[in-house]
Write a protein that holds these residues in place. Structure first.
Motif, PDB file in Angstrom:
ATOM      1  N   UNK A 118      58.848-113.565  68.964  1.00 50.30           N
ATOM      2  CA  UNK A 118      59.569-113.910  70.184  1.00 50.30           C
ATOM      3  C   UNK A 118      59.457-115.416  70.404  1.00 50.30           C
ATOM      4  N   UNK A 119      60.569-116.060  70.734  1.00 46.38           N
ATOM      5  CA  UNK A 119      60.556-117.458  71.135  1.00 46.38           C
ATOM      6  C   UNK A 119      60.334-117.514  72.649  1.00 46.38           C
ATOM      7  N   UNK A 120      59.057-117.613  73.049  1.00 44.27           N
ATOM      8  CA  UNK A 120      58.734-117.721  74.465  1.00 44.27           C
ATOM      9  C   UNK A 120      59.072-119.117  74.981  1.00 44.27           C
ATOM     10  N   UNK A 121      59.164-119.212  76.301  1.00 41.81           N
ATOM     11  CA  UNK A 121      59.496-120.467  76.979  1.00 41.81           C
ATOM     12  C   UNK A 121      60.792-121.054  76.415  1.00 41.81           C
ATOM     13  N   UNK A 122      61.720-120.173  76.134  1.00 42.49           N
ATOM     14  CA  UNK A 122      63.029-120.560  75.606  1.00 42.49           C
ATOM     15  C   UNK A 122      64.088-119.857  76.445  1.00 42.49           C
ATOM     16  N   UNK A 123      64.881-120.635  77.156  1.00 38.91           N
ATOM     17  CA  UNK A 123      65.807-120.077  78.152  1.00 38.91           C
ATOM     18  C   UNK A 123      67.254-120.237  77.719  1.00 38.91           C
ATOM     19  N   UNK A 124      68.006-119.141  77.841  1.00 40.66           N
ATOM     20  CA  UNK A 124      69.444-119.218  77.621  1.00 40.66           C
ATOM     21  C   UNK A 124      70.065-119.992  78.782  1.00 40.66           C
ATOM     22  N   UNK A 125      70.816-121.032  78.463  1.00 41.31           N
ATOM     23  CA  UNK A 125      71.441-121.830  79.522  1.00 41.31           C
ATOM     24  C   UNK A 125      72.956-121.690  79.572  1.00 41.31           C
ATOM     25  N   UNK A 126      73.540-121.078  78.560  1.00 41.64           N
ATOM     26  CA  UNK A 126      74.976-120.876  78.578  1.00 41.64           C
ATOM     27  C   UNK A 126      75.450-120.269  77.274  1.00 41.64           C
ATOM     28  N   UNK A 127      76.662-119.732  77.289  1.00 37.47           N
ATOM     29  CA  UNK A 127      77.234-119.156  76.073  1.00 37.47           C
ATOM     30  C   UNK A 127      78.735-119.040  76.225  1.00 37.47           C
ATOM     31  N   UNK A 128      79.400-119.046  75.085  1.00 38.89           N
ATOM     32  CA  UNK A 128      80.815-118.720  75.005  1.00 38.89           C
ATOM     33  C   UNK A 128      80.982-117.737  73.859  1.00 38.89           C
ATOM     34  N   UNK A 129      82.065-116.992  73.885  1.00 37.39           N
ATOM     35  CA  UNK A 129      82.313-116.055  72.789  1.00 37.39           C
ATOM     36  C   UNK A 129      83.744-116.163  72.318  1.00 37.39           C
ATOM     37  N   UNK A 130      83.933-115.774  71.077  1.00 39.18           N
ATOM     38  CA  UNK A 130      85.254-115.715  70.491  1.00 39.18           C
ATOM     39  C   UNK A 130      85.348-114.433  69.672  1.00 39.18           C
ATOM     40  N   UNK A 131      86.388-114.283  68.889  1.00 39.74           N
ATOM     41  CA  UNK A 131      86.603-113.038  68.152  1.00 39.74           C
ATOM     42  C   UNK A 131      85.547-112.786  67.095  1.00 39.74           C
ATOM     43  N   UNK A 132      84.865-113.823  66.644  1.00 43.05           N
ATOM     44  CA  UNK A 132      83.914-113.682  65.541  1.00 43.05           C
ATOM     45  C   UNK A 132      82.452-113.748  65.964  1.00 43.05           C
ATOM     46  N   UNK A 133      82.172-114.120  67.197  1.00 45.57           N
ATOM     47  CA  UNK A 133      80.776-114.207  67.582  1.00 45.57           C
ATOM     48  C   UNK A 133      80.564-114.933  68.892  1.00 45.57           C
ATOM     49  N   UNK A 134      79.313-115.359  69.096  1.00 44.04           N
ATOM     50  CA  UNK A 134      78.889-115.989  70.338  1.00 44.04           C
ATOM     51  C   UNK A 134      78.216-117.310  70.001  1.00 44.04           C
ATOM     52  N   UNK A 135      78.532-118.341  70.767  1.00 46.24           N
ATOM     53  CA  UNK A 135      77.840-119.621  70.660  1.00 46.24           C
ATOM     54  C   UNK A 135      77.030-119.813  71.932  1.00 46.24           C
ATOM     55  N   UNK A 136      75.700-119.836  71.786  1.00 42.60           N
ATOM     56  CA  UNK A 136      74.813-119.906  72.939  1.00 42.60           C
ATOM     57  C   UNK A 136      74.013-121.204  72.899  1.00 42.60           C
ATOM     58  N   UNK A 137      73.637-121.667  74.075  1.00 38.57           N
ATOM     59  CA  UNK A 137      72.762-122.827  74.196  1.00 38.57           C
ATOM     60  C   UNK A 137      71.454-122.372  74.817  1.00 38.57           C
ATOM     61  N   UNK A 138      70.347-122.760  74.198  1.00 37.80           N
ATOM     62  CA  UNK A 138      69.027-122.427  74.737  1.00 37.80           C
ATOM     63  C   UNK A 138      68.242-123.716  74.934  1.00 37.80           C
TER      64      UNK A 138
END
Length: 509
Positions: free
Chosen positions: A128-148
């Motif tokens: 587990x990557x602790x102290x790692x927070x998702x701050x945003x994401x976008x998705x398209x037909x092939x997947x998700x691009x997330x910022x942590x």
């Protein structure tokens, strides 16, 4: 900002996220688990593990460690002031049957269950990557691009095929998606739950072989429950106008909980330490949908339950168990993405049913029946939950007797004997990420199937790989071919081997 790639990004390292990660790890599917907290959940909150979830733990390799530390639910010692007045059983055991290997719920503080799940994930090479927070994401037909964002403030972009939100009832992912989350506040006072260290002259009265309850205290309900594997005691108490004083950080103080415990119990008790506390207001809520494109909601992010009846944590874990094999089928077997629509269809129906059950138990508890609590019946064990109405369940046999096992039902266990004469359970054969085909037709073996399906002929004929000397498998299943899903439910029941091949094409694309 650098970019990393994975197949599944799991947001949240509670029990739901960890079970999903374990299932993905044993399938060899690359994944990331991110958790904004610096460690696992610190409190005892979700303590009850139902018989069906024990079967999930069996399959995932968690059960031996869990049973070594957990305990069956103790009887309740009812008090009126400083006087013991009655002892009552709080739960009903499941039916005594070879098909149910774990008939009794077990108790263990949630923080310890999380540690055991985390240890199992590490055994399988995950973390587990602790102290790692998702701050945003976008998705398209092939997947998700997330910022942590990491603890040191650095940001990272994660590109994943799928994002699974297991980030709790206040899910930031669900809110970002805009998925409606509706429910109701249930009638009850706010409740305090706290893990404490008790002291005082009457400390020995709170023995560890009972749950201790004061249902008729003038100031409100009080329960003291010794926690398994620790010297701590869980305090559960109804609150009034003082609820706001105990909420938030840093939580209830030893002095506040001492006044509450001593005043309601009539015993000379003090609280030396409060290890964790929370104030909750019972309610229910469920997301309008559990899948939005490449983003999937699971656990409390999809539904929240009142604690009555011990349903919430168990339902959440089984979301992950349902989802894991389906992600595996899409990512490894070539199954169409539409297979994941069945996750939404199956788990929303189950969640709605369980929410109704938990609400009924809560209302019965509030009515004061049986001295302030209702005995938990077999319906809380989750063994009868199933997917008969699912698009994945195909019952193709004719003239199936009323009350018989059908496609969509939980696949029961049964003791058998293998060709060497060694005792083996059906659950031993089910354990793992594969499908299992049980052939109880007594006919010649079906045509060869893919290696992700393991076939066993069960019976007394010369081609039987498994003997059924006491007839338990026959009694549980009847006659036919039974394709058992990796999550332990009957996908297909038929008398025709051609139906099996057709179902395989449907699942594998």
């Amino acid at each position: 900002m650098h970019t990393t790639h994975t197949e599944v990004l799991v947001v949240g390292a509670g029990p739901t996220g960890l079970v999903l990660a374990i299932d993905l790890a044993r399938r060899g599917i690359p994944h990331r688990v991110v958790e904004r907290a610096e460690r696992g959940f610190p409190g005892s909150r979700g303590t009850g593990i139902q018989p069906r979830t024990l079967e999930v733990f069996d399959d995932l390799g968690v059960l031996p460690a869990f049973l070594a530390e957990s305990r069956a639910i103790a009887p309740s010692q009812i008090w009126e002031g400083a006087e013991r007045v009655a002892v009552r059983a709080l739960v009903e055991s499941a039916d005594d049957s070879p098909g149910i290997p774990y008939p009794d719920p077990q108790m263990l503080p949630q923080w310890r269950t999380v540690e055991l799940l985390g240890a199992r994930l590490e055994e399988l090479g995950g973390h587990v990557d602790f102290r790692t927070e998702l701050t945003g994401f976008t998705q398209d037909a092939d997947g998700v691009t997330a910022t942590v964002r990491h603890a040191d403030g650095t940001a990272e972009t994660v590109r994943a095929g799928w994002l699974v939100a297991a980030d709790g009832g206040r899910s930031t992912v669900r809110k970002a998606l805009g998925v409606p989350f509706t429910g109701e506040r249930l009638p009850s006072a706010p409740m305090l739950i706290a893990d404490v260290i008790l002291a005082g002259p009457d400390r020995a009265e709170i023995d560890r072989d009972h749950w201790h309850m004061w249902p008729k205290s003038a100031d409100g309900f009080l329960a003291l429950r010794p926690l398994e594997g620790t010297e701590a005691v869980q305090v559960i108490a109804g609150l009034g106008d003082d609820a706001g004083d105990l909420e938030g950080e840093p939580g209830a103080t030893p002095e506040q909980v001492t006044r509450l415990v001593a005043g309601r119990s009539g015993l000379r008790l003090t609280v030396d330490q409060v290890r964790w506390s929370s104030v909750y207001r019972a309610g229910t809520a469920m997301a309008e949908r559990f899948r939005e494109g490449r983003v999937i909601l699971a656990g409390d992010a999809a539904h929240i339950h009142p604690p009555s009846g011990g349903q919430g944590l168990n339902t959440s874990l089984q979301d992950a168990y349902n989802l894991g094999w389906k992600l595996g089928a899409v990512l490894r077997l070539g199954a169409p993405e539409e297979l994941l629509d069945s996750y939404d269809a199956e788990r929303r129906r189950v969640a709605a049913d369980v929410l109704g059950l938990a609400s009924r138990v809560h209302r019965a508890d509030q009515s004061g029946a049986e001295g302030g609590f209702q005995r938990r019946g077999k319906e809380t064990h989750q063994l009868t939950l199933g997917y008969r109405e699912s698009p994945l369940s195909r019952e193709l046999r004719r003239d199936v007797p009323e009350g018989a096992l059908r496609a969509g039902d939980r696949a029961p266990d049964a003791p058998c004997v293998d060709a060497s004469g060694t005792a083996v359970r059906l659950f031993d054969l089910f354990r793992g990420p594969h499908f299992t085909l049980l052939d109880l037709t007594g006919a010649p073996a079906a045509a060869p199937l893919p290696d992700w399906i393991r076939t066993y002929a069960v019976g007394d004929g010369p081609k039987a790989a498994l003997r059924d000397p006491e007839g338990h498998a026959k009694a549980a299943y009847g006659s036919g071919l039974f394709l058992v899903r990796p999550d332990g439910y009957v996908a297909l029941a038929t008398d025709d081997a051609a139906d099996v091949a057709e179902y395989v094409r449907r699942v594998a694309g």
